[in-house]
Design a protein around this motif. Sequence first.
Motif, PDB file in Angstrom:
ATOM      1  N   GLU A   1     -14.811  -7.387   9.309  1.00 10.51           N
ATOM      2  CA  GLU A   1     -14.245  -6.043   9.407  1.00 10.51           C
ATOM      3  C   GLU A   1     -15.254  -5.142  10.118  1.00 10.51           C
ATOM      4  O   GLU A   1     -16.465  -5.314   9.979  1.00 10.51           O
ATOM      5  CB  GLU A   1     -13.951  -5.472   8.018  1.00 10.51           C
ATOM      6  CG  GLU A   1     -12.786  -6.150   7.340  1.00 10.51           C
ATOM      7  CD  GLU A   1     -12.410  -5.448   6.037  1.00 10.51           C
ATOM      8  OE1 GLU A   1     -11.674  -4.462   6.081  1.00 10.51           O
ATOM      9  OE2 GLU A   1     -12.883  -5.899   4.986  1.00 10.51           O
TER      10      GLU A   1
ATOM     11  N   GLU B   1       2.220  -5.133   3.973  1.00 16.92           N
ATOM     12  CA  GLU B   1       1.412  -5.552   5.109  1.00 16.92           C
ATOM     13  C   GLU B   1       1.053  -7.016   4.929  1.00 16.92           C
ATOM     14  O   GLU B   1       0.703  -7.429   3.814  1.00 16.92           O
ATOM     15  CB  GLU B   1       0.141  -4.700   5.039  1.00 16.92           C
ATOM     16  CG  GLU B   1      -0.536  -4.412   6.318  1.00 16.92           C
ATOM     17  CD  GLU B   1      -1.714  -3.482   6.054  1.00 16.92           C
ATOM     18  OE1 GLU B   1      -1.510  -2.264   5.936  1.00 16.92           O
ATOM     19  OE2 GLU B   1      -2.838  -3.992   5.936  1.00 16.92           O
TER      20      GLU B   1
ATOM     21  N   GLU C   1      -6.720   1.128   9.510  1.00 16.43           N
ATOM     22  CA  GLU C   1      -6.389   2.538   9.228  1.00 16.43           C
ATOM     23  C   GLU C   1      -7.367   3.453   9.936  1.00 16.43           C
ATOM     24  O   GLU C   1      -8.392   3.003  10.435  1.00 16.43           O
ATOM     25  CB  GLU C   1      -6.393   2.810   7.720  1.00 16.43           C
ATOM     26  CG  GLU C   1      -7.738   2.608   7.068  1.00 16.43           C
ATOM     27  CD  GLU C   1      -7.730   2.987   5.590  1.00 16.43           C
ATOM     28  OE1 GLU C   1      -6.691   3.446   5.088  1.00 16.43           O
ATOM     29  OE2 GLU C   1      -8.776   2.825   4.945  1.00 16.43           O
TER      30      GLU C   1
ATOM     31  N   LYS D   1       0.857  -1.198   0.000  1.00 17.22           N
ATOM     32  CA  LYS D   1       0.000   0.000   0.000  1.00 17.22           C
ATOM     33  C   LYS D   1       0.884   1.236   0.000  1.00 17.22           C
ATOM     34  O   LYS D   1       1.840   1.312   0.785  1.00 17.22           O
ATOM     35  CB  LYS D   1      -0.873   0.048   1.262  1.00 17.22           C
ATOM     36  CG  LYS D   1      -1.805  -1.127   1.436  1.00 17.22           C
ATOM     37  CD  LYS D   1      -2.607  -0.969   2.736  1.00 17.22           C
ATOM     38  CE  LYS D   1      -3.591  -2.122   2.906  1.00 17.22           C
ATOM     39  NZ  LYS D   1      -4.344  -2.032   4.177  1.00 17.22           N
TER      40      LYS D   1
ATOM     41  N   VAL E   1      -4.357 -10.404   6.053  1.00 13.91           N
ATOM     42  CA  VAL E   1      -5.024 -10.871   7.271  1.00 13.91           C
ATOM     43  C   VAL E   1      -6.203 -11.766   6.912  1.00 13.91           C
ATOM     44  O   VAL E   1      -7.070 -11.378   6.126  1.00 13.91           O
ATOM     45  CB  VAL E   1      -5.545  -9.671   8.102  1.00 13.91           C
ATOM     46  CG1 VAL E   1      -6.217 -10.156   9.377  1.00 13.91           C
ATOM     47  CG2 VAL E   1      -4.411  -8.716   8.422  1.00 13.91           C
TER      48      VAL E   1
ATOM     49  N   GLN F   1      -3.003   0.307  -4.014  1.00 16.31           N
ATOM     50  CA  GLN F   1      -2.764  -0.971  -3.335  1.00 16.31           C
ATOM     51  C   GLN F   1      -2.532  -2.074  -4.354  1.00 16.31           C
ATOM     52  O   GLN F   1      -3.142  -2.060  -5.422  1.00 16.31           O
ATOM     53  CB  GLN F   1      -3.992  -1.391  -2.513  1.00 16.31           C
ATOM     54  CG  GLN F   1      -4.232  -0.530  -1.325  1.00 16.31           C
ATOM     55  CD  GLN F   1      -5.272  -1.116  -0.388  1.00 16.31           C
ATOM     56  OE1 GLN F   1      -5.584  -2.290  -0.453  1.00 16.31           O
ATOM     57  NE2 GLN F   1      -5.798  -0.285   0.478  1.00 16.31           N
TER      58      GLN F   1
END
Length: 356
Positions: A189, A181, A267, A146, A184, A157
Amino acid sequence: MKPVPPGSTIGIVGGGQLGRMLAMAAARLGYKCHVYAPDEAPPAAEVSAHFTRGAWDDEAALARFGRSIDVATYEFENIAAAPLAALAAEAPLYPPRRSLEIAQDRLEEKGFIQGLGGRPPAFQPVDDLAGLEAALAAIGAPAVLKTRRFGYDGKGQARIADPSGAAEAWAAVRAAPSILEAFVDFEAEFSILLCRGADGRTVIWPVPENRHRQAMLDRSILPAGEAVRRVQAEAEALARRAADALEHVGILALEFFATAEGPLFNEMAPRVHNSGHWTIEGAVTSQFENHVRAICGLPLGDTGLAGSRVEMTNLIGSEAETWPEILADPAAHLHLYGKGETREGRKMGHVTRVWR
Ligand code: AMP
């Protein structure tokens, strides 16, 4: 802070749908809005008393804009520090500049959250292709690259399925300073929507579970499912610490992944947020109204749910053309942002349903 009373003028930097909904909430409380944006006819200007067309980096224009208003806020994050300082020299600016400076850089933001005891996914800064290859060796694949700045809605991204994809991903982010990153494997979410008043009092809305499609928010659903409910208290406590550390005033939205190991921070945004649009009809007080109240030094309103279940769905691109079908459901609250041109991937509106 001396309250900015109704009748005053609120300056909004940014002219998109967030500014439009802010201006509509401000109007209900008797304020006038003055929008500053580079576009010819931005959605927020259509519902505001005044509009100045100016570039994001035009310090003189931003200073003039600052002299024409009583308090300033922003709905757009990618504005550089210096022009914002020119504005802040002329009018009180909320949320404070520090909130914006941290949130607009993914590396700063993750370091800030770690400093408060929060956990992002494993990450490493990346400044060149060799650095990306080293980070991939350390973090492993799959992973997400990202850009540190100027990314939104999945833009800036690139997903990396295996180490052979490094060069392609580096080209996809146009060799911009980035972070790698870990990907995940989340259960769900969610986001914490918080509003902090000038007196430090903080309110948090019930927590929406957010479903994404192609890295863009598709739906917010309340109440959230079990996977979110299990971890939300830890995320709420972190959000409060973040807001206090920044001496934040206004909405602060933090996005998380719910995992078996607890909430992982993704974020944050120092502004009204797409995952809070449901609050217009689904909460006693909307995020837009409480943001206006906070930046004007007024008491904050109740954030409780206005029904037993709420669902907000974004209308992306041509989906907004289904408005006749949406309106055929008398329980649907339709919002169209008045954007002239329909483009694929563009947020054109949203629809909220509240079950009593
Ligand atoms: P962001 O712009 O960082 O919020 O990313 C947009 C969306 O992409 C997120 O809401 C997730 O659905 C997905 N995404 C981003 N980062 C990751 C990650 N590290 N692991 C899994 N999914 C991710």
